[in-house]
Design an enzyme around this catalytic site. Structure first.
Site, PDB file in Angstrom:
ATOM      1  N   GLY A   4       0.968  -0.872   0.025  1.00 60.85           N
ATOM      2  CA  GLY A   4       0.377  -0.070  -0.111  1.00 60.85           C
ATOM      3  C   GLY A   4       0.784   0.880   0.016  1.00 60.85           C
ATOM      4  O   GLY A   4       1.009   1.929   0.941  1.00 60.85           O
TER       5      GLY A   4
ATOM      6  N   SER B   7      -0.757  -5.053  -6.789  1.00 59.14           N
ATOM      7  CA  SER B   7      -0.804  -6.331  -7.477  1.00 59.14           C
ATOM      8  C   SER B   7      -1.578  -6.770  -6.386  1.00 59.14           C
ATOM      9  O   SER B   7      -0.945  -7.026  -5.167  1.00 59.14           O
ATOM     10  CB  SER B   7       0.722  -6.524  -7.528  1.00 59.14           C
ATOM     11  OG  SER B   7       1.185  -5.752  -8.462  1.00 59.14           O
TER      12      SER B   7
ATOM     13  N   GLU C  27      12.524  -5.123  -1.905  1.00 55.97           N
ATOM     14  CA  GLU C  27      11.955  -4.938  -2.948  1.00 55.97           C
ATOM     15  C   GLU C  27      12.667  -5.102  -4.453  1.00 55.97           C
ATOM     16  O   GLU C  27      12.045  -5.178  -5.690  1.00 55.97           O
ATOM     17  CB  GLU C  27      10.943  -3.756  -3.355  1.00 55.97           C
ATOM     18  CG  GLU C  27       9.760  -4.074  -4.370  1.00 55.97           C
ATOM     19  CD  GLU C  27       8.543  -3.018  -4.350  1.00 55.97           C
ATOM     20  OE1 GLU C  27       8.177  -2.892  -4.514  1.00 55.97           O
ATOM     21  OE2 GLU C  27       8.430  -1.877  -2.986  1.00 55.97           O
TER      22      GLU C  27
ATOM     23  N   SER D   7       2.288   2.917  -3.956  1.00 57.34           N
ATOM     24  CA  SER D   7       1.905   4.189  -4.675  1.00 57.34           C
ATOM     25  C   SER D   7       0.005   4.857  -4.516  1.00 57.34           C
ATOM     26  O   SER D   7      -1.080   3.906  -4.352  1.00 57.34           O
ATOM     27  CB  SER D   7       1.770   4.022  -5.694  1.00 57.34           C
ATOM     28  OG  SER D   7       3.565   2.773  -5.542  1.00 57.34           O
TER      29      SER D   7
END
Length: 381
Positions: free
Chosen positions: A133, A167, A252, A135
């Site tokens: 959570g 996603s 990431e 962008s």
């Protein structure tokens, strides 16, 4: 002053890691799913909860989670070997990918004891799936500009705002939401940000699908309308969200998914050239060499994380070079087929790679932004 390393020292696989690779390859040879042997972008598009649970049964989820929290107490390099082999085979790993990749290390570093004991065993068992959570619409890669707000209420926080490109949110159980808990300070835009663990089935959460032009649905827009987050689900320290997020991004950005999303396409093209189904092209060797170099760079970052060393700049380097290579492979395969009629499975891979290509250099922070991160890390700006 010495120039910082772009990438940590590179070490070769040990005998134990080589044995682990063989074990994963043997598992994959007996656990293919579906008719198609391969896929591109499998860590984003290949959602298969049954496959995830089979990995969990082998001890290949939550590998870096301590045994006391339901994990396996193994190192980042061992996890790297497993994930690299899964991606190279195009395995459907999207269901657990985000939870295992970055939620696990974030929970271990910033989670409360109750949060660790609740989420970590479930992630390691392949029973709990997360999204990201971060962008927001119109914010691009500038996370400091987030407008989602969290306001103090009795017993917790009320969160309102919209997250985008989330996603798997339509299938995930939760995400960690970055929100503003204090007004913007023009002198320090990174201050006043905090993180919260949001139940994606909670009242006030609306998940809106974002479909690609092909009709595929992997991404979502998540709208939060006064969603109540109990104090027990505050993640880390209120006001320390920026520090927490940036440490999370090292996990990431540096993994093998940043250079292996189109590896199966490269492999299939090489095989087709070897059998004469496609005309031979010496350029394929250049792409093999680039992937090999990225393997070494990415594994070096994993090794640094095992030692607890900072790797933000190196992770950004891997992400920029890796995602550029992924896109170049898609273009190479598309051009290489030309007017030829490739085998059906290769044709499907090319179509999928070309469709996914625009997202390679955007997700995880655009490459343009990351070049600035690299420059700052090297003291150049």
């Amino acid at each position: 002053m010495a120039t910082p390393r772009l990438v940590p020292p590179i070490t070769a696989d040990s005998a134990d890691l080589t044995s682990l690779r063989s074990e994963v390859r043997e598992f994959l040879s007996h656990n293919r799913t579906g008719d198609a042997p391969t896929s591109v972008d499998s860590w984003l598009t290949g959602w298969d909860e049954d496959f995830t649970r089979r990995l969990a049964e082998r001890g290949w989820l939550g590998m870096t989670v301590p045994v006391s929290y339901g994990g396996h107490g193994r190192g980042h390099l061992e996890r790297f070997v497993v994930t690299e082999e899964l991606l190279a085979a195009g395995a459907p790993v999207a269901a657990h990918w985000i939870a295992d990749r970055q939620i696990v290390p974030s929970l271990l570093k910033y989670g409360t004891e109750d949060q660790k004991r609740h989420f970590l065993p479930r992630i390691a068992a392949g029973q709990c799936f997360f999204g990201i959570g971060m962008s927001e619409p119109d914010s691009g890669s500038d996370l400091a500009s987030v407008r989602t707000s969290a306001t103090r209420v009795d017993g917790g926080w009320s969160v309102t705002g919209t997250k985008v490109w989330t996603s798997g949110a339509h299938r995930a159980d939760a995400f960690i939401c970055l929100a503003r808990t204090a007004p913007v300070d023009p002198a320090d835009r990174h201050a006043g940000l905090s993180q919260f663990i949001v139940d994606l089935r909670a009242d006030g959460v609306e998940i809106r699908p974002i479909r690609s032009m092909t009709g595929a649905h992997h991404f979502n827009e998540v709208h939060l309308d006064s969603v109540i987050i109990p104090d027990a689900m505050v993640f880390g320290t209120i006001g320390a969200g920026w520090t927490q997020v940036t440490s999370e991004l090292a996990f990431e950005r540096s993994g093998p998914e940043r250079f292996l999303s189109t590896f199966q396409l490269l492999s299939e093209c090489t095989d087709a050239m070897g059998t004469g189904e496609l005309p031979a092209d010496a350029e394929v060797g250049r792409y093999v060499a680039r992937v090999t170099a990225l393997h070494l760079m990415s594994s070096a970052v994993a090794d640094a994380l095992t030692r607890g060393e900072p790797a933000d700049t190196a992770a950004a380097v891997v992400k920029v070079l890796g995602t550029t290579t992924e896109g170049d492979i898609a273009d190479f395969a598309d051009v290489s087929t030309g007017d030829d009629d490739p085998p059906d499975h290769l044709h499907a891979l090319i179509d999928a790679a070309v469709a996914q290509r625009p997202g390679f250099t955007l997700r995880g922070g655009t490459n343009e932004i990351l070049r600035g991160v690299i420059a700052r890390g090297l003291g150049l700006r």
